[in-house]
Enzyme design. Structure first.
Site, mmCIF file in Angstrom:
data_model
loop_
_atom_site.group_PDB
_atom_site.id
_atom_site.type_symbol
_atom_site.label_atom_id
_atom_site.label_comp_id
_atom_site.label_asym_id
_atom_site.label_seq_id
_atom_site.Cartn_x
_atom_site.Cartn_y
_atom_site.Cartn_z
ATOM 1 N N LYS A 11 -0.203 29.040 28.603
ATOM 2 C CA LYS A 11 0.488 27.749 28.659
ATOM 3 C C LYS A 11 1.663 27.677 27.678
ATOM 4 O O LYS A 11 1.796 28.526 26.793
ATOM 5 C CB LYS A 11 -0.519 26.629 28.392
ATOM 6 C CG LYS A 11 -1.579 26.518 29.494
ATOM 7 C CD LYS A 11 -2.530 25.366 29.229
ATOM 8 C CE LYS A 11 -3.555 25.220 30.334
ATOM 9 N NZ LYS A 11 -4.461 24.081 30.055
ATOM 10 N N PHE A 59 -5.400 11.749 32.563
ATOM 11 C CA PHE A 59 -4.579 12.702 31.809
ATOM 12 C C PHE A 59 -3.556 13.440 32.673
ATOM 13 O O PHE A 59 -2.783 14.256 32.159
ATOM 14 C CB PHE A 59 -5.470 13.735 31.094
ATOM 15 C CG PHE A 59 -6.346 14.547 32.019
ATOM 16 C CD1 PHE A 59 -5.839 15.641 32.711
ATOM 17 C CD2 PHE A 59 -7.685 14.213 32.195
ATOM 18 C CE1 PHE A 59 -6.636 16.393 33.560
ATOM 19 C CE2 PHE A 59 -8.497 14.957 33.045
ATOM 20 C CZ PHE A 59 -7.966 16.051 33.722
ATOM 21 N N ARG A 87 -13.150 33.607 31.342
ATOM 22 C CA ARG A 87 -13.576 32.324 30.773
ATOM 23 C C ARG A 87 -14.213 32.531 29.396
ATOM 24 O O ARG A 87 -14.040 31.717 28.495
ATOM 25 C CB ARG A 87 -14.483 31.581 31.746
ATOM 26 C CG ARG A 87 -13.683 31.183 33.008
ATOM 27 C CD ARG A 87 -14.390 30.231 33.913
ATOM 28 N NE ARG A 87 -14.548 28.909 33.336
ATOM 29 C CZ ARG A 87 -13.580 28.006 33.210
ATOM 30 N NH1 ARG A 87 -12.355 28.282 33.609
ATOM 31 N NH2 ARG A 87 -13.837 26.826 32.694
ATOM 32 N N THR A 93 -12.933 24.619 26.646
ATOM 33 C CA THR A 93 -11.696 23.885 26.925
ATOM 34 C C THR A 93 -11.172 23.188 25.677
ATOM 35 O O THR A 93 -9.972 23.193 25.407
ATOM 36 C CB THR A 93 -11.939 22.859 28.050
ATOM 37 O OG1 THR A 93 -12.406 23.562 29.204
ATOM 38 C CG2 THR A 93 -10.678 22.101 28.396
ATOM 39 N N ARG A 104 -8.763 30.142 22.678
ATOM 40 C CA ARG A 104 -8.534 28.743 22.311
ATOM 41 C C ARG A 104 -8.851 28.484 20.846
ATOM 42 O O ARG A 104 -8.168 27.686 20.199
ATOM 43 C CB ARG A 104 -9.308 27.831 23.251
ATOM 44 C CG ARG A 104 -8.665 27.822 24.647
ATOM 45 C CD ARG A 104 -9.431 26.984 25.616
ATOM 46 N NE ARG A 104 -8.718 26.836 26.874
ATOM 47 C CZ ARG A 104 -9.316 26.752 28.051
ATOM 48 N NH1 ARG A 104 -10.636 26.798 28.138
ATOM 49 N NH2 ARG A 104 -8.606 26.608 29.153
ATOM 50 N N ASN A 114 -4.099 23.554 25.052
ATOM 51 C CA ASN A 114 -5.199 24.476 24.780
ATOM 52 C C ASN A 114 -4.925 25.928 25.166
ATOM 53 O O ASN A 114 -5.843 26.679 25.474
ATOM 54 C CB ASN A 114 -6.503 23.967 25.401
ATOM 55 C CG ASN A 114 -6.465 23.908 26.912
ATOM 56 O OD1 ASN A 114 -5.452 24.204 27.539
ATOM 57 N ND2 ASN A 114 -7.587 23.524 27.508
ATOM 58 N N HIS A 117 -5.177 28.767 30.775
ATOM 59 C CA HIS A 117 -5.946 28.307 31.930
ATOM 60 C C HIS A 117 -6.553 29.534 32.572
ATOM 61 O O HIS A 117 -5.929 30.592 32.621
ATOM 62 C CB HIS A 117 -5.041 27.604 32.953
ATOM 63 C CG HIS A 117 -5.676 27.460 34.302
ATOM 64 N ND1 HIS A 117 -6.481 26.396 34.632
ATOM 65 C CD2 HIS A 117 -5.661 28.277 35.390
ATOM 66 C CE1 HIS A 117 -6.914 26.559 35.874
ATOM 67 N NE2 HIS A 117 -6.426 27.698 36.357
#
Length: 143
Positions: A11, A59, A87, A93, A104, A114, A117
Protein backbone atom coordinates in the site's frame (compact mmCIF):
# COMPACT_ATOMS: atom_id res chain seq x y z
CA UNK A 1 0.26 -29.31 -0.08
CA UNK A 2 -1.35 -27.26 -2.80
CA UNK A 3 0.49 -24.92 -5.14
CA UNK A 4 -1.56 -21.72 -5.09
CA UNK A 5 -1.47 -18.16 -6.27
CA UNK A 6 -2.45 -15.21 -4.15
CA UNK A 7 -2.71 -11.50 -4.70
CA UNK A 8 -0.86 -8.86 -2.71
CA UNK A 9 -0.73 -5.08 -2.58
CA UNK A 10 2.03 -3.06 -0.98
CA UNK A 11 0.00 0.00 0.00
CA UNK A 12 0.97 3.68 -0.38
CA UNK A 13 2.28 4.01 3.18
CA UNK A 14 4.78 1.16 2.75
CA UNK A 15 5.81 2.33 -0.74
CA UNK A 16 6.49 5.79 0.74
CA UNK A 17 8.70 4.18 3.42
CA UNK A 18 10.79 2.62 0.63
CA UNK A 19 10.40 -0.93 1.96
CA UNK A 20 9.30 -2.67 -1.26
CA UNK A 21 12.53 -4.67 -1.47
CA UNK A 22 12.37 -5.65 2.19
CA UNK A 23 8.80 -6.89 1.73
CA UNK A 24 9.71 -8.82 -1.43
CA UNK A 25 12.54 -10.41 0.55
CA UNK A 26 10.02 -11.59 3.16
CA UNK A 27 7.85 -13.16 0.45
CA UNK A 28 10.79 -14.96 -1.13
CA UNK A 29 12.32 -16.04 2.19
CA UNK A 30 9.00 -17.69 3.04
CA UNK A 31 9.05 -19.69 -0.19
CA UNK A 32 6.68 -17.52 -2.22
CA UNK A 33 7.65 -16.66 -5.78
CA UNK A 34 6.69 -13.38 -7.41
CA UNK A 35 5.15 -14.33 -10.77
CA UNK A 36 3.77 -10.89 -11.68
CA UNK A 37 4.39 -7.39 -10.37
CA UNK A 38 3.78 -3.76 -11.28
CA UNK A 39 3.66 -0.32 -9.73
CA UNK A 40 0.44 1.61 -10.20
CA UNK A 41 -1.15 4.82 -9.03
CA UNK A 42 -4.74 3.65 -8.55
CA UNK A 43 -7.50 5.82 -9.91
CA UNK A 44 -10.54 6.46 -7.74
CA UNK A 45 -12.51 4.14 -10.03
CA UNK A 46 -9.95 1.33 -9.72
CA UNK A 47 -9.88 1.59 -5.93
CA UNK A 48 -13.67 1.73 -5.66
CA UNK A 49 -14.00 -1.29 -7.94
CA UNK A 50 -11.38 -3.31 -6.12
CA UNK A 51 -12.89 -2.60 -2.70
CA UNK A 52 -16.54 -2.70 -3.88
CA UNK A 53 -17.43 -5.29 -1.22
CA UNK A 54 -16.78 -2.59 1.40
CA UNK A 55 -18.77 0.16 -0.35
CA UNK A 56 -21.43 0.32 2.36
CA UNK A 57 -18.94 0.35 5.24
CA UNK A 58 -18.25 3.63 7.05
CA UNK A 59 -14.51 3.49 6.26
CA UNK A 60 -14.96 3.08 2.47
CA UNK A 61 -14.34 6.72 1.51
CA UNK A 62 -11.21 6.96 3.64
CA UNK A 63 -9.96 3.64 2.25
CA UNK A 64 -10.37 4.79 -1.35
CA UNK A 65 -8.70 8.12 -0.53
CA UNK A 66 -5.75 6.35 1.10
CA UNK A 67 -5.34 3.80 -1.69
CA UNK A 68 -5.22 6.59 -4.28
CA UNK A 69 -2.86 8.81 -2.23
CA UNK A 70 0.31 7.41 -3.81
CA UNK A 71 1.69 4.53 -5.82
CA UNK A 72 1.13 0.91 -4.85
CA UNK A 73 2.84 -2.31 -5.84
CA UNK A 74 0.53 -5.10 -6.94
CA UNK A 75 1.89 -8.60 -7.24
CA UNK A 76 0.93 -12.22 -7.72
CA UNK A 77 2.65 -14.65 -5.39
CA UNK A 78 2.88 -18.38 -6.02
CA UNK A 79 3.78 -21.19 -3.65
CA UNK A 80 2.55 -23.94 -1.39
CA UNK A 81 -0.55 -22.68 0.43
CA UNK A 82 0.26 -19.17 -0.80
CA UNK A 83 -2.94 -17.55 0.53
CA UNK A 84 -2.38 -18.64 4.13
CA UNK A 85 1.38 -18.14 3.98
CA UNK A 86 0.99 -14.55 2.77
CA UNK A 87 -1.59 -13.81 5.47
CA UNK A 88 0.84 -15.12 8.09
CA UNK A 89 3.63 -12.93 6.67
CA UNK A 90 1.34 -9.86 6.76
CA UNK A 91 0.08 -10.31 10.31
CA UNK A 92 -3.17 -9.07 11.86
CA UNK A 93 -5.06 -6.30 10.06
CA UNK A 94 -4.54 -4.03 13.06
CA UNK A 95 -0.78 -3.59 13.45
CA UNK A 96 -1.23 -3.17 17.21
CA UNK A 97 -2.35 -6.82 17.26
CA UNK A 98 0.19 -8.11 14.72
CA UNK A 99 2.89 -10.47 15.89
CA UNK A 100 6.46 -9.19 15.95
CA UNK A 101 8.25 -9.86 12.69
CA UNK A 102 5.15 -9.58 10.51
CA UNK A 103 4.88 -6.94 7.81
CA UNK A 104 2.22 -4.98 9.64
CA UNK A 105 4.06 -5.06 12.96
CA UNK A 106 7.21 -3.82 11.24
CA UNK A 107 5.88 -1.37 8.64
CA UNK A 108 2.30 -0.29 9.43
CA UNK A 109 1.36 2.74 11.50
CA UNK A 110 -2.36 2.11 12.01
CA UNK A 111 -5.29 -0.07 11.04
CA UNK A 112 -6.10 2.48 8.33
CA UNK A 113 -2.57 2.61 6.89
CA UNK A 114 -1.59 -1.00 7.39
CA UNK A 115 1.12 -1.48 4.73
CA UNK A 116 -0.30 -4.38 2.74
CA UNK A 117 -3.28 -6.30 1.43
CA UNK A 118 -3.49 -10.01 0.77
CA UNK A 119 -6.26 -12.21 -0.55
CA UNK A 120 -8.23 -14.03 2.14
CA UNK A 121 -9.13 -17.16 0.14
CA UNK A 122 -8.23 -18.84 -3.16
CA UNK A 123 -11.50 -17.59 -4.69
CA UNK A 124 -10.83 -13.96 -3.81
CA UNK A 125 -7.23 -14.39 -4.96
CA UNK A 126 -8.41 -15.45 -8.43
CA UNK A 127 -10.80 -12.49 -8.63
CA UNK A 128 -8.22 -9.98 -7.37
CA UNK A 129 -5.47 -11.28 -9.67
CA UNK A 130 -7.80 -10.97 -12.68
CA UNK A 131 -8.68 -7.41 -11.63
CA UNK A 132 -5.08 -6.25 -12.13
CA UNK A 133 -3.35 -8.80 -14.37
CA UNK A 134 -4.06 -10.50 -17.68
CA UNK A 135 -2.99 -14.13 -18.10
CA UNK A 136 -0.17 -12.94 -20.36
CA UNK A 137 1.30 -10.81 -17.56
CA UNK A 138 1.75 -13.78 -15.22
CA UNK A 139 5.06 -15.59 -15.65
CA UNK A 140 5.10 -19.07 -14.09
CA UNK A 141 8.46 -19.76 -12.47
CA UNK A 142 9.53 -23.28 -13.23
CA UNK A 143 13.20 -22.90 -12.29
Amino acid sequence: MALERTFSIIKPDAVAKNVIGAIYNRFESAGLRIVASKMLHLSKEQAEGFYAEHSERPFFGALVEFMTSGPVMVQVLEGENAVLKNREIMGATNPAEALAGTLRADYAASIDENACHGSDAPESAAREIAYFFSDEEICPRTR
